[in-house]
Structures are given as C-alpha cells and as structure tokens.
Design a protein around this motif. Structure first.
Motif, short mmCIF file in Angstrom:
data_model
loop_
_atom_site.label_atom_id
_atom_site.label_comp_id
_atom_site.label_asym_id
_atom_site.label_seq_id
_atom_site.Cartn_x
_atom_site.Cartn_y
_atom_site.Cartn_z
N LYS A 186 -7.12 0.51 -4.45
CA LYS A 186 -6.13 -0.22 -3.67
C LYS A 186 -6.20 -1.73 -3.91
O LYS A 186 -5.17 -2.38 -4.18
CB LYS A 186 -6.28 0.10 -2.18
CG LYS A 186 -5.91 1.52 -1.82
CD LYS A 186 -5.98 1.75 -0.31
CE LYS A 186 -5.56 3.16 0.04
NZ LYS A 186 -5.60 3.41 1.51
N MET B 219 0.82 -1.21 0.00
CA MET B 219 0.00 0.00 0.00
C MET B 219 0.86 1.26 0.00
O MET B 219 0.50 2.26 -0.63
CB MET B 219 -0.92 0.01 1.22
CG MET B 219 -2.11 -0.92 1.10
SD MET B 219 -3.21 -0.79 2.54
CE MET B 219 -4.44 -2.02 2.10
N LYS C 144 -12.12 4.18 -2.63
CA LYS C 144 -10.69 4.11 -2.94
C LYS C 144 -10.14 2.71 -2.69
O LYS C 144 -9.34 2.20 -3.46
CB LYS C 144 -9.92 5.12 -2.09
CG LYS C 144 -10.20 6.58 -2.44
CD LYS C 144 -9.40 7.50 -1.51
CE LYS C 144 -9.70 8.96 -1.79
NZ LYS C 144 -8.97 9.86 -0.86
N LEU C 145 -10.60 2.12 -1.58
CA LEU C 145 -10.14 0.78 -1.25
C LEU C 145 -10.61 -0.23 -2.28
O LEU C 145 -9.83 -1.08 -2.73
CB LEU C 145 -10.63 0.39 0.14
CG LEU C 145 -10.31 -1.03 0.61
CD1 LEU C 145 -8.80 -1.23 0.73
CD2 LEU C 145 -11.00 -1.34 1.93
N ILE D 256 1.74 2.43 -3.49
CA ILE D 256 0.72 2.94 -4.42
C ILE D 256 0.89 4.44 -4.59
O ILE D 256 1.00 5.18 -3.61
CB ILE D 256 -0.70 2.61 -3.90
CG1 ILE D 256 -0.90 1.09 -3.84
CG2 ILE D 256 -1.76 3.26 -4.79
CD1 ILE D 256 -2.24 0.68 -3.28
#
Length: 236
Positions: free
Chosen positions: A213, A187, A208-209, A190
């Motif tokens: 992600k 993470m 977003k997750l 990113i």
C-alpha cells in the motif's frame, strides 16, 4: 464576400472565447492581482496595518530588510521551515494512519470521516477562536485536563518551547482529515490482486501496508507533500 464572412465568424468565435474566460480574469484581477499591487504599495509606507494613517517612506523598509532586519528575516524563515516540516509530518503520517483505520471500518462509521474532514473547510478565523479558548492558560480546556491529572497550567501560546508546537498541532488538525480522504480514495483504487497475492504468500496486515500500500501510494504522498508545503509556507 466569403473571406469577409469567414473573418467575421473567426472574430466572433474569438470574442466568445474571450467572453467565456472574462469572469475568471475579473476574479483574478480583484482577488489576486489587485492585492499584490496593493501589498507592493504598502511596502513603501510605514503603515503597521493597525493605525488608520500612514506615510510613504520610499525604500526605507527594503534598506532595513537588507540591513538590520536580515537576521529577523532569517529567523522568521527558519521558524516557517520548522512549522512546515511539522505540518507535513502530521498530514502525511496522520493521513495514512486514519485512512488505514477507516479502510477497515464498515459504513456505520462514515459520519466519523465527515467529522475529521470538516475542519479543512471551516474558516481559519473560526477555528482559531476555538483553539484560543482551548489553549487559554487560565481557563483553557487543555489546562483543565492537565489539572485533572495533577498537572500545572501551561501558557501554550506564550512560551517559546510550546508556542510553535501548539501552532503546528492546530495546522495539522486542519489538514489531516483532507489527507485521510485523499489517501482513502487512493487505497480504494489499489487492485485487490496485489493484496490477495500477498495474502497467499503469508503477508499480514502490516506487511501489506508496508510493502504494497505505502509504495503504491507514493504519488499520492508526493501530491499531499507538495500541496502542504505550498500552503504551510504562506504563514511566513
């Protein structure tokens, strides 16, 4: 003379290369190849790994496996697959959730990361003794907690409907911290540009997750999935 010198230098280099790899070969010979050969030897005996003496029985064990023991083999294989599936789910899902949690925390909570990762590197024999105490049906911690809420004691490791789940929980507890550490590192890699662009478009934390992600963590998920399956299948 030059050719002889070149040949001598070449042999010396080859010997040096071999000498550098020799410690690794010795290590594998002692801790990998010898146990495999010894296990093959045991398969031709009636040794139950408990008594000090044994006898050679030839192919009797293999005949039993291909005959009456085949159903038991399939049962063990099925239980192993269920155990592996449960551990993979705990490792992947728990690892992602913990990574997201710690990604939002400040540096004051670093000690919590260490506490979660440590079980991965503690000997299985030590952690197993702890969980035998936690799962004990007479004086275990889990049954004590249940009694505080009016529940009755559970024989966690002695009942068919709870034994496998208890082992899966133990295995997942040991691996989820390692998965969290790997996910957290991924993470951090990113690019913030993706997250900033999503924020401009009005995306929230969950969006977003889900859309940034998790897709970008697919290679990490594949790595953890494969390594967890390989390690879990060893408990057959």
């Amino acid at each position: 003379m030059r050719e002889k010198r070149r040949g001598a230098l070449k042999r010396r280099r080859e010997f040096c290369d071999f000498a550098c790899g020799l410690p690794a070969l010795i290590f594998f010979a002692i801790f990998t190849y010898y146990p495999i050969l010894y296990l093959l030897k045991i398969s031709f005996t009636n040794w139950n790994l408990m008594k000090p003496t044994y006898q050679y029985v030839g192919l009797a064990n293999y005949k039993w496996l291909t005959g009456n023991g085949w159903n038991k083999f399939l049962t063990s294989a099925g239980v192993t697959v269920l155990y592996t599936a449960g551990e993979v789910l705990i490792t992947i899902i728990g690892g992602i959730l913990l990574a997201v949690l710690f990604d939002c925390m400040n540096r004051m909570f670093k000690w919590m990361r260490a506490a979660i990762v440590i079980p991965k590197y503690v000997a299985v024999s030590s952690t197993a003794m702890i969980f035998l105490w936690l799962y004990n049906d007479r004086y275990g911690v889990f049954n004590y907690i249940l009694s505080l809420f009016g529940g009755s004691g559970v024989n966690w490791l002695g009942q068919k409907n709870t034994a496998l789940a208890s082992l899966i929980a133990f295995g997942g507890w040991r691996t989820v911290g390692y998965a969290m550490l790997i996910y957290l590192s991924a993470m951090k890699g990113i690019s913030e540009e993706y997250l900033e662009a999503a924020a401009i478009d009005g995306a929230g934390g969950l969006q977003k997750l889900r859309y940034i992600k998790i897709p970008l963590l697919a290679p990490t998920t594949l790595f953890l999935g494969v390594t967890t399956v390989v390690s879990s299948m060893k408990v057959f």
